[in-house]
Design a protein around this motif. Sequence first.
Motif, PDB file in Angstrom:
ATOM      1  N   TYR A   1       0.819  -1.206   0.000  1.00 62.52           N
ATOM      2  CA  TYR A   1       0.000   0.000   0.000  1.00 62.52           C
ATOM      3  C   TYR A   1       0.859   1.264   0.000  1.00 62.52           C
ATOM      4  O   TYR A   1       0.570   2.221  -0.702  1.00 62.52           O
ATOM      5  CB  TYR A   1      -0.923  -0.032   1.218  1.00 62.52           C
ATOM      6  N   ARG A   2       1.915   1.272   0.812  1.00 57.42           N
ATOM      7  CA  ARG A   2       2.833   2.413   0.858  1.00 57.42           C
ATOM      8  C   ARG A   2       4.248   1.909   0.650  1.00 57.42           C
ATOM      9  O   ARG A   2       4.787   1.192   1.483  1.00 57.42           O
ATOM     10  CB  ARG A   2       2.740   3.136   2.189  1.00 57.42           C
TER      11      ARG A   2
ATOM     12  N   GLN B   1       2.689  14.047   1.746  1.00 52.39           N
ATOM     13  CA  GLN B   1       1.433  13.299   1.929  1.00 52.39           C
ATOM     14  C   GLN B   1       1.425  12.120   0.983  1.00 52.39           C
ATOM     15  O   GLN B   1       2.239  12.024   0.059  1.00 52.39           O
ATOM     16  CB  GLN B   1       0.242  14.185   1.638  1.00 52.39           C
ATOM     17  N   TRP B   2       0.558  11.138   1.261  1.00 61.77           N
ATOM     18  CA  TRP B   2       0.382   9.972   0.400  1.00 61.77           C
ATOM     19  C   TRP B   2      -0.881  10.198  -0.403  1.00 61.77           C
ATOM     20  O   TRP B   2      -1.942  10.442   0.146  1.00 61.77           O
ATOM     21  CB  TRP B   2       0.244   8.707   1.239  1.00 61.77           C
ATOM     22  N   ASP B   3      -0.785  10.131  -1.740  1.00 59.10           N
ATOM     23  CA  ASP B   3      -1.919  10.332  -2.632  1.00 59.10           C
ATOM     24  C   ASP B   3      -2.232   9.029  -3.358  1.00 59.10           C
ATOM     25  O   ASP B   3      -1.353   8.207  -3.570  1.00 59.10           O
ATOM     26  CB  ASP B   3      -1.598  11.399  -3.685  1.00 59.10           C
ATOM     27  N   PRO B   4      -3.484   8.867  -3.804  1.00 55.25           N
ATOM     28  CA  PRO B   4      -3.805   7.664  -4.579  1.00 55.25           C
ATOM     29  C   PRO B   4      -2.981   7.634  -5.853  1.00 55.25           C
ATOM     30  O   PRO B   4      -2.860   8.637  -6.537  1.00 55.25           O
ATOM     31  CB  PRO B   4      -5.291   7.824  -4.911  1.00 55.25           C
ATOM     32  N   GLU B   5      -2.402   6.498  -6.151  1.00 60.29           N
ATOM     33  CA  GLU B   5      -1.682   6.347  -7.411  1.00 60.29           C
ATOM     34  C   GLU B   5      -2.713   6.034  -8.485  1.00 60.29           C
ATOM     35  O   GLU B   5      -3.731   5.401  -8.226  1.00 60.29           O
ATOM     36  CB  GLU B   5      -0.649   5.228  -7.301  1.00 60.29           C
TER      37      GLU B   5
ATOM     38  N   ALA C   1      -7.983   4.852  -9.940  1.00 59.76           N
ATOM     39  CA  ALA C   1      -7.222   4.754  -8.695  1.00 59.76           C
ATOM     40  C   ALA C   1      -6.709   3.331  -8.515  1.00 59.76           C
ATOM     41  O   ALA C   1      -7.424   2.361  -8.736  1.00 59.76           O
ATOM     42  CB  ALA C   1      -8.102   5.150  -7.518  1.00 59.76           C
TER      43      ALA C   1
ATOM     44  N   TYR D   1      -2.817   1.271  -4.088  1.00 59.36           N
ATOM     45  CA  TYR D   1      -1.675   1.656  -3.284  1.00 59.36           C
ATOM     46  C   TYR D   1      -1.439   3.143  -3.470  1.00 59.36           C
ATOM     47  O   TYR D   1      -2.057   3.781  -4.311  1.00 59.36           O
ATOM     48  CB  TYR D   1      -0.426   0.827  -3.607  1.00 59.36           C
ATOM     49  N   ARG D   2      -0.560   3.696  -2.651  1.00 56.52           N
ATOM     50  CA  ARG D   2      -0.371   5.134  -2.593  1.00 56.52           C
ATOM     51  C   ARG D   2       0.972   5.574  -3.153  1.00 56.52           C
ATOM     52  O   ARG D   2       1.930   4.819  -3.161  1.00 56.52           O
ATOM     53  CB  ARG D   2      -0.449   5.613  -1.135  1.00 56.52           C
ATOM     54  N   SER D   3       1.030   6.825  -3.599  1.00 57.50           N
ATOM     55  CA  SER D   3       2.265   7.472  -4.035  1.00 57.50           C
ATOM     56  C   SER D   3       2.557   8.585  -3.047  1.00 57.50           C
ATOM     57  O   SER D   3       1.643   9.219  -2.530  1.00 57.50           O
ATOM     58  CB  SER D   3       2.096   8.089  -5.423  1.00 57.50           C
ATOM     59  N   ILE D   4       3.810   8.815  -2.794  1.00 55.00           N
ATOM     60  CA  ILE D   4       4.165   9.857  -1.837  1.00 55.00           C
ATOM     61  C   ILE D   4       4.526  11.141  -2.579  1.00 55.00           C
ATOM     62  O   ILE D   4       5.145  11.104  -3.631  1.00 55.00           O
ATOM     63  CB  ILE D   4       5.333   9.405  -0.929  1.00 55.00           C
TER      64      ILE D   4
END
Length: 151
Positions: A5-6, A47-51, A58, A61-64
């Motif tokens: 996820y991160r 911040q972590w945004d939706p990839e 969407a 997992y997230r992108s920083i």
Amino acid sequence: MNVPYRQIRAAYTDESITVYQAYDAAIAGPAVAAQRFVAPFRMERIQWDPERGVGHDALPYRSIQIGLSGEAVRRYVTEWTLGIADITDRVRELHAAVRAGADVRALLPAERPYPLTGELTETVGAIPAESRISPTEALLETQSVSVSASP
């Protein structure tokens, strides 16, 4: 594909990390011309945004997005940036291919988990690298630049 996820994923070598950033023309144009970031460039947030996938859907997992301040900004702008390239036309070509139904994943930059120290992994709330990663799956419709920076 099993992506945590991160996790920080990047196209990198022992000498550089390629960072893809979207800026409007007022920032991107002068940065490409000067081969460094110049006003009105600013970095301010983490911040972590939706990839997003190539279809702008969407992903799970997230992108920083990392904001720098103080000394880190000065070093990023004056020391760490090795080169800046405008990749807007390439991104637009890929976007057009996606809209036409083409599978462009093989044409995207290959990313892999970036090795983080235990402390940094904890600080940014990432999950340690443990699986093979996917190519970058985000297509930007704004002015896009590719930045090579020292790790």
